[in-house]
Design a protein around this motif. Structure first.
Motif, PDB file in Angstrom:
ATOM      1  N   GLY A 266      -4.676  -0.789  -3.805  1.00 15.96           N
ATOM      2  CA  GLY A 266      -4.464   0.409  -2.987  1.00 15.96           C
ATOM      3  C   GLY A 266      -3.783   0.066  -1.672  1.00 15.96           C
ATOM      4  N   ILE A 267      -4.253  -1.001  -1.037  1.00 14.44           N
ATOM      5  CA  ILE A 267      -3.663  -1.424   0.241  1.00 14.44           C
ATOM      6  C   ILE A 267      -2.204  -1.824   0.030  1.00 14.44           C
ATOM      7  CG2 ILE A 267      -3.760  -3.131   2.105  1.00 14.44           C
ATOM      8  CD1 ILE A 267      -6.816  -3.280   1.591  1.00 14.44           C
ATOM      9  N   ALA A 268      -1.950  -2.561  -1.061  1.00 11.44           N
ATOM     10  CA  ALA A 268      -0.581  -3.012  -1.335  1.00 11.44           C
ATOM     11  C   ALA A 268       0.351  -1.813  -1.512  1.00 11.44           C
ATOM     12  CB  ALA A 268      -0.558  -3.903  -2.576  1.00 11.44           C
ATOM     13  N   ILE A 269      -0.095  -0.811  -2.281  1.00  9.70           N
ATOM     14  CA  ILE A 269       0.735   0.380  -2.506  1.00  9.70           C
ATOM     15  C   ILE A 269       0.945   1.131  -1.190  1.00  9.70           C
ATOM     16  CG2 ILE A 269       0.831   2.637  -3.649  1.00  9.70           C
ATOM     17  CD1 ILE A 269      -0.778   1.324  -5.975  1.00  9.70           C
ATOM     18  N   ALA A 270      -0.155   1.290  -0.414  1.00 11.21           N
ATOM     19  CA  ALA A 270      -0.061   2.010   0.860  1.00 11.21           C
ATOM     20  C   ALA A 270       0.916   1.314   1.811  1.00 11.21           C
ATOM     21  CB  ALA A 270      -1.439   2.127   1.504  1.00 11.21           C
ATOM     22  N   LEU A 271       0.849  -0.025   1.861  1.00 16.99           N
ATOM     23  CA  LEU A 271       1.742  -0.759   2.767  1.00 16.99           C
ATOM     24  C   LEU A 271       3.189  -0.683   2.291  1.00 16.99           C
ATOM     25  CD1 LEU A 271      -0.406  -3.882   3.715  1.00 16.99           C
ATOM     26  CD2 LEU A 271       0.120  -1.886   5.122  1.00 16.99           C
ATOM     27  N   LEU A 272       3.380  -0.717   0.973  1.00 19.32           N
ATOM     28  CA  LEU A 272       4.732  -0.594   0.425  1.00 19.32           C
ATOM     29  C   LEU A 272       5.343   0.753   0.816  1.00 19.32           C
ATOM     30  CD1 LEU A 272       6.866  -1.913  -1.505  1.00 19.32           C
ATOM     31  CD2 LEU A 272       5.859  -0.537  -3.329  1.00 19.32           C
ATOM     32  N   ILE A 273       4.544   1.822   0.653  1.00 18.98           N
ATOM     33  CA  ILE A 273       5.038   3.152   1.043  1.00 18.98           C
ATOM     34  C   ILE A 273       5.318   3.189   2.542  1.00 18.98           C
ATOM     35  CG2 ILE A 273       4.481   5.625   1.147  1.00 18.98           C
ATOM     36  CD1 ILE A 273       2.650   5.180  -1.310  1.00 18.98           C
ATOM     37  N   SER A 274       4.432   2.566   3.336  1.00 20.48           N
ATOM     38  CA  SER A 274       4.590   2.565   4.802  1.00 20.48           C
ATOM     39  C   SER A 274       5.900   1.917   5.227  1.00 20.48           C
ATOM     40  CB  SER A 274       3.448   1.795   5.469  1.00 20.48           C
ATOM     41  OG  SER A 274       2.217   2.298   5.079  1.00 20.48           O
ATOM     42  N   VAL A 275       6.238   0.805   4.563  1.00 10.45           N
ATOM     43  CA  VAL A 275       7.459   0.070   4.926  1.00 10.45           C
ATOM     44  C   VAL A 275       8.701   0.854   4.497  1.00 10.45           C
ATOM     45  CG1 VAL A 275       8.779  -2.032   4.463  1.00 10.45           C
ATOM     46  CG2 VAL A 275       6.321  -2.177   4.906  1.00 10.45           C
ATOM     47  N   LEU A 276       8.597   1.530   3.333  1.00  8.18           N
ATOM     48  CA  LEU A 276       9.762   2.255   2.809  1.00  8.18           C
ATOM     49  C   LEU A 276       9.951   3.620   3.469  1.00  8.18           C
ATOM     50  CD1 LEU A 276       9.450   1.493  -1.025  1.00  8.18           C
ATOM     51  CD2 LEU A 276      10.999   0.427   0.637  1.00  8.18           C
ATOM     52  N   ALA A 277       8.837   4.233   3.930  1.00  9.72           N
ATOM     53  CA  ALA A 277       8.882   5.617   4.418  1.00  9.72           C
ATOM     54  C   ALA A 277       9.977   5.866   5.466  1.00  9.72           C
ATOM     55  CB  ALA A 277       7.511   6.048   4.940  1.00  9.72           C
ATOM     56  N   PRO A 278      10.130   4.991   6.476  1.00 10.62           N
ATOM     57  CA  PRO A 278      11.159   5.285   7.483  1.00 10.62           C
ATOM     58  C   PRO A 278      12.574   5.357   6.898  1.00 10.62           C
ATOM     59  CG  PRO A 278       9.655   3.616   8.298  1.00 10.62           C
ATOM     60  CD  PRO A 278       9.338   3.810   6.838  1.00 10.62           C
ATOM     61  N   PHE A 279      12.795   4.680   5.774  1.00 16.85           N
ATOM     62  CA  PHE A 279      14.139   4.662   5.171  1.00 16.85           C
ATOM     63  C   PHE A 279      14.308   5.781   4.146  1.00 16.85           C
ATOM     64  CE2 PHE A 279      12.860   0.414   6.429  1.00 16.85           C
ATOM     65  CZ  PHE A 279      13.888   0.090   7.318  1.00 16.85           C
TER      66      PHE A 279
END
Lengths: 216, 103
Positions: B17-30
Motif C-alpha cells: 500500500g505504501i509503495a503504491i501510494a508513494l508511486l502515485i505521489s511521485v507521479l501526481a505532479p506530472f
C-alpha cells in the motif's frame, strides 16, 4: 469538492462542524471497537493511498477535472461507513492544515460531504445491491452514487450560503460529479475491491463477501 | 500461530500500500490535470465575475505551510516533495491513531 473558507459564511460553517463532529466521534468509537493488529496496517495504507490519489486530478472534459474521494472504498473494505468517515477526516485534516486544500472553517462541511454523505450513501447503496449486482457492480454503483449525492448536497450548501444560485449550482455540480463519480470514483473503487476480493478476500468484511447474506 | 502468520501478511499489504501510494505521489505532479475541479468549475460557471474574484481572492482562515501541494520556488520537484510528505504524514497519523485506538 473541497470547499474553501470563502465559500460558506462562518455561522453556517459552524453548523456543518456541529453536524459533522458527532460522526467523527462515532468513527473514533468504531476504531476503538473494531481495530486490531490486523486492521491497523490496512487502515493506514488505505489512508495514505487515498491522500495520494486525491492529488491526482483526472480530466473529465469541459475544462474540468476531478479526483477520487474514497470513503465508499474504505467503508466496503471495513464493512462500516464509519471507517470511511475516519479515513476522510484524517485526510481532510492534513489537506486543510498543511496544503490549504479545503478551508479550516469549512472542514466540517467537507467532512460531512466527503466522509459522511459519500461514505454512508455509497456503502448502503453497495450493501443493498450486493446480492443482485455482485460485488463489482454494487461497489461501482455505490461509489458513483455516493459521490454524486455528496455533490448535490454541496450544491445545496452553496445555495444556502448565497454563493451559488440553486438550480444552476445543482445542474453544474450534478453534471460534473456524475462524470467524476463514474470515472474517478466508481471505476477505481470497483477495480480495487475486485482485486482485493480475488487476492485477499479475508481482508474484506466477511458479512459483505458472503453473497448468501449477512451473518452467515 | 495463525494470527502471527496473518499479521505478517498484513504487514506485506501495508508495504504494498505504501509503495503504491508513494508511486502515485511521485507521479501526481506530472500526471494530474491542471483543470479546475468540479466545485471550482461550477463556481466559474454560475457565479458572476465580481463575486468570483472576491471568492478567489479571499485569504484562507489559516495560512498553510505548503499551499496547493507545492513548495514556493521549487517547481515540480517541490510538488513531488509536498505530496510525498503529505502521504507519509497521513500514513503516520492514521497508523498512530489506529495503534492508540485498537482494543
Amino acid at each position: 469538492m473541497h470547499i474553501p473558507d470563502s465559500f460558506i459564511p462562518m455561522s453556517q460553517a459552524i453548523i456543518y462542524w456541529l453536524i459533522a463532529l458527532p460522526f467523527v466521534f462515532l468513527s473514533l468509537k468504531w476504531a476503538r471497537k473494531e481495530l486490531d493488529d490486523m486492521k491497523v496496517p490496512i487502515l493506514a495504507a488505505l489512508a495514505a493511498g487515498i491522500f495520494a490519489i486525491q492529488a491526482l486530478n483526472i480530466p473529465i472534459g469541459m475544462g474540468t477535472s476531478g479526483h477520487m474521494v474514497g470513503a465508499t472504498l474504505v467503508a466496503i473494505i471495513f464493512g462500516s461507513p464509519m471507517a470511511g468517515v475516519l479515513v476522510l477526516t484524517l485526510v481532510l485534516l492534513v489537506q486543510g492544515f498543511v496544503f490549504g486544500d479545503g478551508g479550516i472553517t469549512t472542514m466540517g462541511a467537507n467532512i460531512l460531504n466527503m466522509g459522511v454523505i459519500s461514505g454512508f450513501i455509497g456503502y448502503y447503496t453497495f450493501a443493498a445491491l450486493r446480492n443482485k449486482a455482485g460485488i463489482k457492480g454494487a461497489s461501482f454503483i455505490g461509489a458513483w452514487f455516493g459521490l454524486f449525492m455528496s455533490a448535490i448536497v454541496c450544491a445545496v450548501q452553496m445555495s444556502i450560503a448565497g454563493t451559488f444560485p440553486l438550480m444552476a449550482g445543482l445542474a453544474t455540480m450534478g453534471l460534473y460529479h456524475l462524470i467524476i463519480g463514474f470515472v474517478g470514483e466508481g471505476l477505481i473503487t470497483a477495480v480495487v475491491i475486485t482485486a482485493i476480493e480475488k487476492s485477499r478476500p479475508d481482508l474484506l468484511d466477511s458479512s459483505l463477501t458472503n453473497t448468501k447474506g449477512v451473518g452467515v | 500461530m495463525s494470527v502471527n502468520v496473518s499479521s505478517g501478511i498484513n504487514m506485506k499489504f501495508l508495504y504494498a500500500g505504501i509503495a503504491i501510494a508513494l508511486l502515485i505521489s511521485v507521479l501526481a505532479p506530472f500526471l494530474a490535470s491542471p483543470d479546475p475541479d468540479g466545485l471550482e468549475s461550477a463556481a466559474g460557471g454560475v457565479v458572476d465575475e465580481k463575486t468570483l474574484s472576491e471568492l478567489e481572492g479571499a485569504e484562507p482562515f489559516v495560512e498553510s505551510p505548503m499551499p496547493d501541494y507545492s513548495i514556493e520556488g521549487q517547481g515540480k520537484m517541490g510538488e513531488v516533495i509536498a505530496i510525498v510528505a503529505g502521504t507519509l504524514l497521513v500514513l503516520g497519523i492514521s497508523f498512530a491513531l489506529g495503534k492508540a485506538a485498537k482494543k
